[in-house]
Design a protein around this motif. Structure first.
Motif, PDB file in Angstrom:
ATOM      1  N   PRO A 269       0.818  -1.215   0.000  1.00 20.04           N
ATOM      2  CA  PRO A 269       0.000   0.000   0.000  1.00 20.04           C
ATOM      3  C   PRO A 269       0.852   1.266   0.000  1.00 20.04           C
ATOM      4  O   PRO A 269       1.933   1.311   0.583  1.00 20.04           O
ATOM      5  N   ASP A 270       0.340   2.274  -0.692  1.00 22.44           N
ATOM      6  CA  ASP A 270       1.008   3.570  -0.776  1.00 22.44           C
ATOM      7  C   ASP A 270      -0.065   4.641  -0.645  1.00 22.44           C
ATOM      8  O   ASP A 270      -0.945   4.712  -1.498  1.00 22.44           O
ATOM      9  N   PRO A 271      -0.012   5.429   0.439  1.00 21.74           N
ATOM     10  CA  PRO A 271       1.067   5.511   1.415  1.00 21.74           C
ATOM     11  C   PRO A 271       1.100   4.307   2.349  1.00 21.74           C
ATOM     12  O   PRO A 271       0.103   3.631   2.553  1.00 21.74           O
ATOM     13  N   VAL A 272       2.281   4.085   2.924  1.00 23.45           N
ATOM     14  CA  VAL A 272       2.489   2.991   3.855  1.00 23.45           C
ATOM     15  C   VAL A 272       1.784   3.322   5.173  1.00 23.45           C
ATOM     16  O   VAL A 272       1.877   4.440   5.671  1.00 23.45           O
TER      17      VAL A 272
ATOM     18  N   ASN B 205      -6.136  -1.677   9.909  1.00 27.16           N
ATOM     19  CA  ASN B 205      -7.057  -0.866  10.688  1.00 27.16           C
ATOM     20  C   ASN B 205      -6.760   0.625  10.624  1.00 27.16           C
ATOM     21  O   ASN B 205      -7.578   1.439  11.055  1.00 27.16           O
ATOM     22  N   ARG B 206      -5.611   0.994  10.056  1.00 30.63           N
ATOM     23  CA  ARG B 206      -5.267   2.414   9.888  1.00 30.63           C
ATOM     24  C   ARG B 206      -5.866   2.995   8.614  1.00 30.63           C
ATOM     25  O   ARG B 206      -5.812   4.205   8.409  1.00 30.63           O
ATOM     26  N   LEU B 207      -6.397   2.130   7.736  1.00 33.53           N
ATOM     27  CA  LEU B 207      -7.006   2.606   6.497  1.00 33.53           C
ATOM     28  C   LEU B 207      -8.451   3.022   6.739  1.00 33.53           C
ATOM     29  O   LEU B 207      -9.170   2.389   7.515  1.00 33.53           O
ATOM     30  N   ALA B 208      -8.883   4.049   6.034  1.00 33.34           N
ATOM     31  CA  ALA B 208     -10.291   4.449   6.057  1.00 33.34           C
ATOM     32  C   ALA B 208     -11.111   3.355   5.374  1.00 33.34           C
ATOM     33  O   ALA B 208     -10.580   2.596   4.551  1.00 33.34           O
ATOM     34  N   PRO B 209     -12.391   3.243   5.678  1.00 36.93           N
ATOM     35  CA  PRO B 209     -13.218   2.197   5.073  1.00 36.93           C
ATOM     36  C   PRO B 209     -13.153   2.144   3.546  1.00 36.93           C
ATOM     37  O   PRO B 209     -13.058   1.056   2.971  1.00 36.93           O
TER      38      PRO B 209
ATOM     39  N   GLY C  53       2.363  -8.874   8.948  1.00 38.71           N
ATOM     40  CA  GLY C  53       2.920  -7.702   9.608  1.00 38.71           C
ATOM     41  C   GLY C  53       3.678  -7.987  10.882  1.00 38.71           C
ATOM     42  O   GLY C  53       3.975  -7.066  11.641  1.00 38.71           O
ATOM     43  N   ASN C  54       4.007  -9.243  11.131  1.00 37.72           N
ATOM     44  CA  ASN C  54       4.718  -9.575  12.360  1.00 37.72           C
ATOM     45  C   ASN C  54       6.178  -9.147  12.323  1.00 37.72           C
ATOM     46  O   ASN C  54       6.701  -8.608  13.300  1.00 37.72           O
ATOM     47  N   LEU C  55       6.853  -9.407  11.210  1.00 36.49           N
ATOM     48  CA  LEU C  55       8.265  -9.026  11.079  1.00 36.49           C
ATOM     49  C   LEU C  55       8.431  -7.617  10.549  1.00 36.49           C
ATOM     50  O   LEU C  55       9.350  -6.904  10.938  1.00 36.49           O
ATOM     51  N   GLU C  56       7.584  -7.244   9.628  1.00 34.03           N
ATOM     52  CA  GLU C  56       7.608  -5.901   9.042  1.00 34.03           C
ATOM     53  C   GLU C  56       6.303  -5.214   9.424  1.00 34.03           C
ATOM     54  O   GLU C  56       5.275  -5.449   8.786  1.00 34.03           O
ATOM     55  N   PRO C  57       6.306  -4.385  10.464  1.00 31.60           N
ATOM     56  CA  PRO C  57       5.064  -3.764  10.930  1.00 31.60           C
ATOM     57  C   PRO C  57       4.587  -2.632  10.018  1.00 31.60           C
ATOM     58  O   PRO C  57       4.492  -1.472  10.411  1.00 31.60           O
ATOM     59  N   ALA C  58       4.316  -3.006   8.767  1.00 30.70           N
ATOM     60  CA  ALA C  58       3.756  -2.091   7.779  1.00 30.70           C
ATOM     61  C   ALA C  58       2.833  -2.947   6.905  1.00 30.70           C
ATOM     62  O   ALA C  58       3.198  -4.062   6.518  1.00 30.70           O
ATOM     63  N   LEU C  59       1.668  -2.442   6.608  1.00 28.67           N
ATOM     64  CA  LEU C  59       0.679  -3.206   5.861  1.00 28.67           C
ATOM     65  C   LEU C  59       1.228  -3.629   4.502  1.00 28.67           C
ATOM     66  O   LEU C  59       1.770  -2.819   3.760  1.00 28.67           O
ATOM     67  N   HIS C  60       1.092  -4.911   4.207  1.00 32.34           N
ATOM     68  CA  HIS C  60       1.399  -5.464   2.896  1.00 32.34           C
ATOM     69  C   HIS C  60       0.664  -6.783   2.773  1.00 32.34           C
ATOM     70  O   HIS C  60       0.391  -7.444   3.771  1.00 32.34           O
ATOM     71  N   VAL C  61       0.295  -7.137   1.555  1.00 29.94           N
ATOM     72  CA  VAL C  61      -0.508  -8.329   1.304  1.00 29.94           C
ATOM     73  C   VAL C  61       0.294  -9.303   0.448  1.00 29.94           C
ATOM     74  O   VAL C  61       0.791  -8.919  -0.614  1.00 29.94           O
TER      75      VAL C  61
END
Length: 149
Positions: free
Chosen positions: A45-48, A53-57, A89-97
Motif C-alpha cells: 500500500p502507498d502511502p504505507v 485498521n489504519r485505512l479508512a473504510p 505484519g509480524n516481522l515488518e510492521p507495515a501493511l502489505h498483502v
C-alpha cells in the motif's frame, strides 16, 4: 523507523524497484523475492500504514477489491488452483498483502500447508529477465481490469 516495506515503496515511487509490476489505486504490485510458487506477488500500500485498521473504510474496500483482481490475474496467468492471501505484519510492521498461487503439483508435504513452510533459503530468486514475461502478463491483466493508475 522505516521498514523494508517503506523502502520498497520508495523504490517503486522512484522507479528503482526491479520487482515493481505496476501502480494500482491502493499501492504497488510487486513480484516476491522468492519464486518457489510461480507468480508469488505482493501489494504494498502507498502511502504505507502500520496495519489494515489504519485505512479508512473506502481505502480498505479498494485494497480488497484490487487484491481479489490480482488474485484473478494470478489464477488466469499461472494456472494455479487457488490463491492464498495473507496479511501478517509480524516481522515488518507495515501493511502489505502476500498472494501465493497454489498448485496441484506442489509436493504432497507442502500442498496444504502455509507457504512459509517452504525453504525460502533455497527458493528460486527473483530474476528480472526470467520473470519479465509474467510481470508483463500481470500488468496487462490489471490494465484490462482498469486498476492500473
Amino acid at each position: 523507523m522505516p521498514t523494508v516495506i517503506h523502502r520498497r515503496v520508495e523504490a517503486c515511487r522512484n522507479g528503482t524497484n526491479p520487482k515493481a509490476i505496476c501502480r494500482i489505486h491502493s499501492g504497488w504490485v510487486v513480484l516476491g523475492d522468492a519464486q518457489f510458487l510461480p507468480g508469488y506477488s505482493l501489494i504494498l500500500p502507498d502511502p504505507v500504514v502500520a496495519d489494515l485498521n489504519r485505512l479508512a473504510p473506502t481505502e480498505r474496500e479498494t485494497l480488497f477489491r484490487e487484491m481479489a483482481i490480482l488474485g484473478d490475474a494470478l489464477l488466469d496467468i499461472t494456472g494455479a488452483v487457488r490463491i492464498n492471501y495473507e496479511i501478517l505484519g509480524n516481522l515488518e510492521p507495515a501493511l502489505h498483502v502476500h498472494l501465493f498461487p497454489r498448485f496441484d503439483t506442489e509436493p504432497e508435504t507442502l500442498r496444504t500447508r502455509p507457504a512459509w513452510f517452504y525453504d525460502w533459503d533455497v527458493a528460486p530468486a527473483f530474476d528480472p529477465e526470467q520473470h519479465a514475461p509474467i510481470m508483463q502478463s500481470i500488468r496487462d491483466y490489471l490494465e484490462k481490469a482498469g486498476i492500473v493508475v
